[in-house]
Design an enzyme around this catalytic site. Structure first.
Site, PDB file in Angstrom:
ATOM      1  N   HIS A   1       0.825  -1.213   0.000  1.00 61.28           N
ATOM      2  CA  HIS A   1       0.000   0.000   0.000  1.00 61.28           C
ATOM      3  C   HIS A   1       0.859   1.263   0.000  1.00 61.28           C
ATOM      4  O   HIS A   1       1.929   1.311   0.620  1.00 61.28           O
ATOM      5  CB  HIS A   1      -1.015  -0.004   1.149  1.00 61.28           C
ATOM      6  CG  HIS A   1      -0.454   0.112   2.541  1.00 61.28           C
ATOM      7  ND1 HIS A   1      -0.240   1.328   3.157  1.00 61.28           N
ATOM      8  CD2 HIS A   1      -0.118  -0.828   3.448  1.00 61.28           C
ATOM      9  CE1 HIS A   1       0.203   1.134   4.381  1.00 61.28           C
ATOM     10  NE2 HIS A   1       0.297  -0.175   4.587  1.00 61.28           N
TER      11      HIS A   1
ATOM     12  N   ASP B   1       6.012   2.145   6.945  1.00 60.15           N
ATOM     13  CA  ASP B   1       4.701   1.515   6.767  1.00 60.15           C
ATOM     14  C   ASP B   1       3.915   2.374   5.775  1.00 60.15           C
ATOM     15  O   ASP B   1       3.348   3.391   6.176  1.00 60.15           O
ATOM     16  CB  ASP B   1       4.002   1.431   8.123  1.00 60.15           C
ATOM     17  CG  ASP B   1       2.619   0.821   8.047  1.00 60.15           C
ATOM     18  OD1 ASP B   1       2.305   0.158   7.038  1.00 60.15           O
ATOM     19  OD2 ASP B   1       1.840   1.025   8.990  1.00 60.15           O
TER      20      ASP B   1
ATOM     21  N   GLU C   1      -5.143   1.901   2.658  1.00 56.16           N
ATOM     22  CA  GLU C   1      -5.036   0.730   3.531  1.00 56.16           C
ATOM     23  C   GLU C   1      -5.246   1.120   4.987  1.00 56.16           C
ATOM     24  O   GLU C   1      -5.856   0.367   5.758  1.00 56.16           O
ATOM     25  CB  GLU C   1      -3.658   0.083   3.361  1.00 56.16           C
ATOM     26  CG  GLU C   1      -3.496  -1.263   4.063  1.00 56.16           C
ATOM     27  CD  GLU C   1      -2.911  -1.165   5.473  1.00 56.16           C
ATOM     28  OE1 GLU C   1      -2.782  -2.201   6.132  1.00 56.16           O
ATOM     29  OE2 GLU C   1      -2.593  -0.026   5.928  1.00 56.16           O
ATOM     30  N   GLU C   2      -4.749   2.292   5.367  1.00 56.01           N
ATOM     31  CA  GLU C   2      -4.740   2.667   6.776  1.00 56.01           C
ATOM     32  C   GLU C   2      -6.129   2.975   7.337  1.00 56.01           C
ATOM     33  O   GLU C   2      -6.278   3.138   8.548  1.00 56.01           O
ATOM     34  CB  GLU C   2      -3.815   3.878   6.989  1.00 56.01           C
ATOM     35  CG  GLU C   2      -2.351   3.632   6.656  1.00 56.01           C
ATOM     36  CD  GLU C   2      -1.666   2.663   7.606  1.00 56.01           C
ATOM     37  OE1 GLU C   2      -2.333   2.184   8.539  1.00 56.01           O
ATOM     38  OE2 GLU C   2      -0.475   2.385   7.405  1.00 56.01           O
TER      39      GLU C   2
ATOM     40  N   HIS D   1       3.666   3.677  12.906  1.00 59.88           N
ATOM     41  CA  HIS D   1       2.597   4.677  13.000  1.00 59.88           C
ATOM     42  C   HIS D   1       3.012   5.888  13.832  1.00 59.88           C
ATOM     43  O   HIS D   1       2.153   6.636  14.308  1.00 59.88           O
ATOM     44  CB  HIS D   1       1.312   4.072  13.566  1.00 59.88           C
ATOM     45  CG  HIS D   1       0.547   3.259  12.570  1.00 59.88           C
ATOM     46  ND1 HIS D   1      -0.812   3.083  12.644  1.00 59.88           N
ATOM     47  CD2 HIS D   1       0.940   2.582  11.471  1.00 59.88           C
ATOM     48  CE1 HIS D   1      -1.220   2.331  11.638  1.00 59.88           C
ATOM     49  NE2 HIS D   1      -0.157   2.005  10.915  1.00 59.88           N
TER      50      HIS D   1
END
Length: 346
Positions: free
Chosen positions: A60, A174, A203-204, A314
């Site tokens: 992603h 990420d 995606e998140e 994150h």
């Protein structure tokens, strides 16, 4: 350096344009068939019309970030920006972090009431996100509106930098690390197999792009390439270390969205061992990745995830091992080789 370029690109959930441009440039340079779908997923294919298995590789493009919701008015809040999260952002890591806002990349900093002015009870708990704001140095609301507007996305301003012992830090491993692995694997692999690469959006906030991409590709096998949680630092017993940075890419057995096919997970493991590629199991249930959406498409899709351990995931600054990244590329290429030779059948 491609990994540096990818991680420094501006690409919060729903605003992946800059990352998409880099990805398309690299894919076009490989001579692959490339298209962008209505959601913004980039889908490339090699050997799409070859008979046999259809293999989907996924990464992603989006990163966690923030979105401006309000520009403050009046004497006290004039020109300060209120915001909400885009993805799973922990409010405890936000205070004083530098950010950039909107398409013009306006610099700012996340502010809050100084500790000197807080009541004793306020110091005992994290500052809630609704009490934080972004300061872009505006004189007042009118001045702020010349530069930003509600709906503008925000990302952390962390730059990529390499650390000792083949480590690196950046804001968005990420999942720009997954995008990098997928691009490098496509660059290296030249076998006879129908391979589809999906660089997905959003995606998140719910694996949204992957669902649409898998619906279009209709794969027989799918592998998500992801940055995953690592907690191998102080005060963590060995059984609580979800993954360990520097010990190789991680294979998922179970997460919040998936119970992996044991047969496929063991195929990944044995392929890695046969090629002397270091590998580890992902030993935590929390979190998920795009395979959670992909495996539910149509009649179901077999596969799993190969992930790079990421410390402080994150958060504004994340840390990975560059050796883990390169071993993940090696593993993806090896897995494609084995599938092409008939080493695994759904």
């Amino acid at each position: 350096m491609l990994l540096k370029e990818l991680t420094e690109a501006f690409g919060p959930t729903g605003f992946e344009d800059e990352v998409r441009g880099i990805v398309r440039r690299e894919l076009d340079g490989m001579g692959l068939s490339v298209r962008t779908d209505v959601l913004g997923n980039v889908i490339a294919s090699a050997g799409a019309h070859r008979p046999g298995l259809r293999v989907m590789l996924d990464a992603h493009m989006d990163e966690v970030g923030l979105m401006v919701t309000h520009i403050g008015e009046g004497r006290d809040e004039g020109g300060l920006l209120r915001f909400r999260p885009l993805g799973g952002v922990d409010p405890r890591v936000l205070v004083s972090k530098p950010v950039v806002v909107g398409e013009r990349r306006i610099p700012g900093v996340i502010g809050a009431k100084p500790v000197h002015l807080q009541e004793a009870s306020e110091r005992e708990k994290p500052i809630p996100m609704e009490k934080l704001y972004i300061d872009i140095g505006a004189r007042d609301a009118e001045d702020a509106r010349r530069h930003v507007k509600p709906g503008d996305p925000v990302v952390f301003a962390t730059k990529y930098e390499e650390l000792p012992h083949r480590m690196a830090k950046a804001k968005s491993f990420d999942d720009r690390v997954g995008c990098y692995i997928l691009l490098e694997a496509l660059r290296r692999w030249k076998g006879d197999l129908a391979v589809f690469a999906a660089f997905t959006v959003q995606e998140e906030i719910g694996l949204r792009g992957a669902h649409a991409a898998a619906y279009q590709i209709e794969p027989d096998i799918a592998i998500a390439l992801e940055g995953t949680v690592a907690h191998d630092v102080v005060d963590t017993p060995s059984h609580g270390q979800s993954t360990v940075v520097g010990k190789g890419p991680a294979i998922t057995v179970q997460d919040a969205q998936t119970v992996a096919s044991r047969r496929f997970a063991e195929f990944l493991w044995e392929t890695a061992k046969a090629r002397n590629i270091p590998v580890q199991w992902r030993r935590v249930k929390g979190g998920s990745n795009d395979f959670g959406a992909i495996h539910r498409i149509g009649k179901g899709v077999l596969g799993g995830a190969i992930s790079v351990p990421v410390r402080y995931i994150h958060a504004p600054t994340q840390v990975v091992s560059l050796d883990d990244v390169m071993h993940a590329v090696d593993l993806v290429v090896a897995v494609l080789d084995e599938i092409a030779k008939g080493g695994f059948r759904p």
